[in-house]
Design a protein around this motif. Structure first.
Motif, mmCIF file in Angstrom:
data_model
loop_
_atom_site.group_PDB
_atom_site.id
_atom_site.type_symbol
_atom_site.label_atom_id
_atom_site.label_comp_id
_atom_site.label_asym_id
_atom_site.label_seq_id
_atom_site.Cartn_x
_atom_site.Cartn_y
_atom_site.Cartn_z
ATOM 1 N N SER A 12 0.862 -1.174 0.000
ATOM 2 C CA SER A 12 0.000 0.000 0.000
ATOM 3 C C SER A 12 0.901 1.226 0.000
ATOM 4 C CB SER A 12 -0.911 0.005 1.226
ATOM 5 O OG SER A 12 -1.724 1.166 1.232
ATOM 6 N N MET A 13 0.796 2.032 -1.027
ATOM 7 C CA MET A 13 1.705 3.163 -1.193
ATOM 8 C C MET A 13 0.970 4.480 -1.024
ATOM 9 S SD MET A 13 3.865 2.090 -4.558
ATOM 10 C CE MET A 13 4.760 0.561 -4.682
ATOM 11 N N GLN A 14 1.705 5.449 -0.555
ATOM 12 C CA GLN A 14 1.196 6.820 -0.537
ATOM 13 C C GLN A 14 1.772 7.553 -1.742
ATOM 14 O OE1 GLN A 14 2.292 8.359 3.362
ATOM 15 N NE2 GLN A 14 0.153 8.197 4.004
ATOM 16 N N GLU A 15 0.950 8.356 -2.356
ATOM 17 C CA GLU A 15 1.426 9.131 -3.498
ATOM 18 C C GLU A 15 2.622 9.982 -3.096
ATOM 19 O OE1 GLU A 15 -1.854 11.314 -5.231
ATOM 20 O OE2 GLU A 15 -2.037 9.792 -6.802
ATOM 21 N N GLY A 16 3.609 10.009 -3.979
ATOM 22 C CA GLY A 16 4.774 10.848 -3.752
ATOM 23 C C GLY A 16 5.923 10.170 -3.032
ATOM 24 N N LYS A 17 5.676 8.986 -2.479
ATOM 25 C CA LYS A 17 6.758 8.300 -1.753
ATOM 26 C C LYS A 17 7.398 7.224 -2.620
ATOM 27 C CE LYS A 17 5.316 9.355 2.917
ATOM 28 N NZ LYS A 17 5.136 8.848 4.294
ATOM 29 N N ASN A 18 8.562 6.742 -2.160
ATOM 30 C CA ASN A 18 9.345 5.748 -2.900
ATOM 31 C C ASN A 18 9.213 4.371 -2.267
ATOM 32 O OD1 ASN A 18 10.281 7.990 -4.318
ATOM 33 N ND2 ASN A 18 12.118 8.159 -3.043
#
Lengths: 112, 115
Positions: A12-18
């Motif tokens: 699960s990713m957050q926008e803008g992160k790597n």
């Protein structure tokens, strides 16, 4: 017998992160592939890695190969919603008739 | 350039019935593959053809699955009789015989539900 393992299974990713997806394979392989699959759709080829130290980049995705460690990574830079999909790595041994052995996939969900 | 064509897209059958899937590879691609993708897993190779001949069918359940590639172009995969565990997406892929990068191009797949 060649075995390919990916982790994590779900990201699960957050926008803008790597983020990074890891792909380990059990025996010496000649090529390493990365594919993307959107829900209900077929597999789309992203990268082919042919040799140790190979690095390929396309947009926010970068794939690399370390044949000594039998490890490939798929790095996602500054995640965006459009990257939500399932990502598969697959290893090939030419002597085995160019057969692809796939990992179990990493399901990626990018949240705003 | 047209991609790999598969039909039907969806099929629902009852166990013990038979079913057939069709694949038309990219023009000029000598190698054709059939994969089984169970929900939540990566594709698993069932059979690989090089022109008309079978290269690898080691993971094909030959008691119920069969495949043929007539004239080195189209291919059909048949299941007879189907079992519940055959519920999966069946993917066809093709590649050039001597492509240096060996990329396999996949069709959209046939989703089979066995009830």
């Amino acid at each position: 017998e060649l075995k390919v393992e990916q982790n994590p299974l779900f990201l699960s990713m957050q926008e803008g992160k790597n983020y990074t997806i890891y792909c380990n394979y059990s025996t010496t392989s000649d090529r390493l592939y990365w594919y993307r699959q959107d829900p209900g759709k077929s597999l789309e080829s992203l990268f082919v890695l042919l040799s140790n130290g190979a690095v390929k980049q396309e947009g926010r995705l970068m794939a690399s190969l370390d044949t000594k460690a039998r490890l490939s990574t798929l790095h996602i830079t500054a995640a965006v919603h459009d990257l939500s999909a399932t990502y598969f790595c697959a290893a090939m041994i030419k002597a085995a008739g160019n057969k692809l052995t796939f990992g179990g996939g990493t399901r990626v969900l990018v949240k705003p | 350039e047209a991609g790999v064509a598969q039909s039907p897209r969806y099929k629902i059958i009852e166990k013990r019935q038979s079913v057939a899937f069709w694949c038309n590879p990219i023009s000029g691609h000598a190698t054709l593959y059939w994969y089984q993708q169970i929900l939540g897993q990566g594709p698993k190779l069932l059979i690989q053809f090089q022109n008309n001949g079978v290269v690898d069918d080691s993971q094909l359940p030959k008691d119920r699955f069969s495949a043929e590639r007539l004239k080195g172009v189209d291919s059909t995969l048949k299941i007879q009789p189907a079992k519940l565990e055959d519920s999966a997406v069946y993917l066809c892929a093709s590649s050039l015989q001597r492509a240096s990068r060996g990329i396999q191009y996949f069709g959209a797949g046939t989703r089979l539900s066995v009830l």
